[in-house]
Design a protein around this motif. Sequence first.
Motif, short mmCIF file in Angstrom:
data_model
loop_
_atom_site.label_atom_id
_atom_site.label_comp_id
_atom_site.label_asym_id
_atom_site.label_seq_id
_atom_site.Cartn_x
_atom_site.Cartn_y
_atom_site.Cartn_z
N GLY A 113 61.09 19.62 15.41
CA GLY A 113 60.14 20.66 15.05
C GLY A 113 59.01 20.14 14.18
N LEU A 114 58.00 20.96 14.06
CA LEU A 114 56.88 20.72 13.16
C LEU A 114 56.88 21.83 12.13
CD1 LEU A 114 54.02 19.85 15.67
CD2 LEU A 114 55.40 18.26 14.31
N THR A 115 56.87 21.44 10.87
CA THR A 115 56.80 22.42 9.79
C THR A 115 55.50 22.24 9.05
OG1 THR A 115 59.20 22.49 9.52
CG2 THR A 115 57.88 23.22 7.65
N MET A 116 54.73 23.30 8.98
CA MET A 116 53.49 23.29 8.24
C MET A 116 53.78 23.96 6.90
SD MET A 116 52.96 23.35 11.65
CE MET A 116 53.12 25.04 12.11
N ILE A 117 53.30 23.32 5.80
CA ILE A 117 53.55 23.92 4.49
C ILE A 117 52.26 24.03 3.69
CG2 ILE A 117 55.96 23.19 4.38
CD1 ILE A 117 55.15 21.00 2.46
N GLY A 118 52.24 25.08 2.87
CA GLY A 118 51.17 25.29 1.91
C GLY A 118 51.69 24.98 0.53
N ILE A 119 50.88 24.29 -0.27
CA ILE A 119 51.30 23.86 -1.60
C ILE A 119 50.39 24.46 -2.65
CG2 ILE A 119 51.61 21.84 -3.10
CD1 ILE A 119 52.12 20.23 -0.50
N TRP A 123 46.97 24.70 6.26
CA TRP A 123 48.17 24.01 5.80
C TRP A 123 47.81 22.73 5.06
CZ3 TRP A 123 51.84 27.35 6.09
CH2 TRP A 123 51.83 28.30 7.13
N ASP A 124 48.61 22.41 4.04
CA ASP A 124 48.38 21.18 3.28
C ASP A 124 49.09 19.99 3.90
OD1 ASP A 124 46.84 22.32 1.06
OD2 ASP A 124 48.69 23.45 0.66
N LEU A 125 50.30 20.22 4.42
CA LEU A 125 51.08 19.15 5.04
C LEU A 125 51.69 19.62 6.34
CD1 LEU A 125 53.16 17.85 1.97
CD2 LEU A 125 51.12 16.80 2.94
N ILE A 126 51.86 18.70 7.27
CA ILE A 126 52.61 18.96 8.49
C ILE A 126 53.74 17.94 8.51
CG2 ILE A 126 52.60 18.97 11.01
CD1 ILE A 126 49.66 19.81 10.88
N ILE A 127 54.96 18.41 8.70
CA ILE A 127 56.14 17.57 8.65
C ILE A 127 56.77 17.54 10.03
CG2 ILE A 127 58.37 17.20 7.52
CD1 ILE A 127 57.30 19.40 5.46
N ARG A 152 66.16 23.66 2.26
CA ARG A 152 65.91 22.70 1.17
C ARG A 152 64.42 22.54 0.91
NH1 ARG A 152 68.47 17.20 2.14
NH2 ARG A 152 67.44 16.80 0.16
N ILE A 153 63.65 22.39 1.99
CA ILE A 153 62.21 22.20 1.84
C ILE A 153 61.58 23.42 1.18
CG2 ILE A 153 60.02 22.02 3.13
CD1 ILE A 153 61.56 20.20 5.13
N ARG A 154 61.95 24.60 1.61
CA ARG A 154 61.34 25.83 1.07
C ARG A 154 61.66 26.03 -0.41
NH1 ARG A 154 63.33 28.47 6.27
NH2 ARG A 154 61.55 28.21 7.67
N ARG A 155 62.70 25.37 -0.90
CA ARG A 155 63.08 25.49 -2.32
C ARG A 155 62.30 24.55 -3.22
NH1 ARG A 155 69.58 25.90 -1.43
NH2 ARG A 155 69.61 28.10 -0.86
N PHE A 156 61.55 23.60 -2.64
CA PHE A 156 60.78 22.67 -3.47
C PHE A 156 59.78 23.45 -4.30
CE2 PHE A 156 60.99 18.76 -0.41
CZ PHE A 156 62.33 18.62 -0.68
N GLU A 157 59.74 23.11 -5.58
CA GLU A 157 58.78 23.76 -6.47
C GLU A 157 57.36 23.42 -6.03
OE1 GLU A 157 57.35 23.47 -11.08
OE2 GLU A 157 59.45 23.03 -10.63
N GLY A 158 56.52 24.42 -5.88
CA GLY A 158 55.14 24.23 -5.48
C GLY A 158 54.85 24.60 -4.03
N ILE A 159 55.89 24.74 -3.21
CA ILE A 159 55.67 25.16 -1.83
C ILE A 159 55.57 26.68 -1.82
CG2 ILE A 159 56.66 25.33 0.49
CD1 ILE A 159 57.69 22.52 0.18
N THR A 160 54.45 27.17 -1.34
CA THR A 160 54.21 28.61 -1.36
C THR A 160 54.45 29.29 -0.03
OG1 THR A 160 51.87 28.26 -0.93
CG2 THR A 160 52.54 28.44 -3.24
N THR A 161 54.26 28.55 1.05
CA THR A 161 54.42 29.14 2.37
C THR A 161 54.74 28.04 3.38
OG1 THR A 161 53.39 30.60 4.00
CG2 THR A 161 51.96 29.01 2.94
N GLU A 192 55.65 27.38 7.90
CA GLU A 192 55.83 27.87 9.27
C GLU A 192 56.39 26.72 10.08
OE1 GLU A 192 52.86 28.80 12.93
OE2 GLU A 192 52.45 29.92 11.09
N THR A 193 57.40 27.00 10.87
CA THR A 193 58.02 25.95 11.68
C THR A 193 57.97 26.32 13.15
OG1 THR A 193 59.52 25.34 9.89
CG2 THR A 193 60.16 24.66 12.10
#
Length: 147
Positions: free
Chosen positions: A68-74, A102-106, A122-131, A133-134
């Motif tokens: 999968g691809l996960t896009m995250i906002g920080i 998105w800030d990062l794509i994983i 686990r990823i969603r629990r990182f401090e600083g991740i606000t949003t 989508e996978t």
Amino acid sequence: MSTLDDIDIRLIAALRRDGRASISDLAAKLKLARATVRSRIERLMASGEIAGFTALTRADVTAAPVRGLTMIGIEGRGTERIVAHLQGMPAVQAVHSTNGRWDLIIELATDTLQELDDTLVRIRRFEGITTSETNLLLSSRRASTRR
């Protein structure tokens, strides 16, 4: 970067399909003289357009079945810290910075949906991740040309 013509593009595509193809085989497939193929490959290597050749191992082509691809906002300035955490996770194949929403794509790869879900939690629990989508990857095809 040099300008690629149609012959260069077709030659690179053929080499991506089979990097061990002989000059004679490439010439026959592309309907070119062997000398032309040889000089084109040498020129593409000298210009850096072809950076090298590599071998694929079984592990390279046996992809984890759940990808999968996960896009995250920080929020704030925690990107480097988050990237460092992500790179230490076994399911993370690559981390890409980007612009736009998105800030990062994983890129993620796991053996099961449960593993993917656990990784996302686990990823969603990182401090600083606000949003986030996978999207699951259903199939993949490598590009045969680069323009």
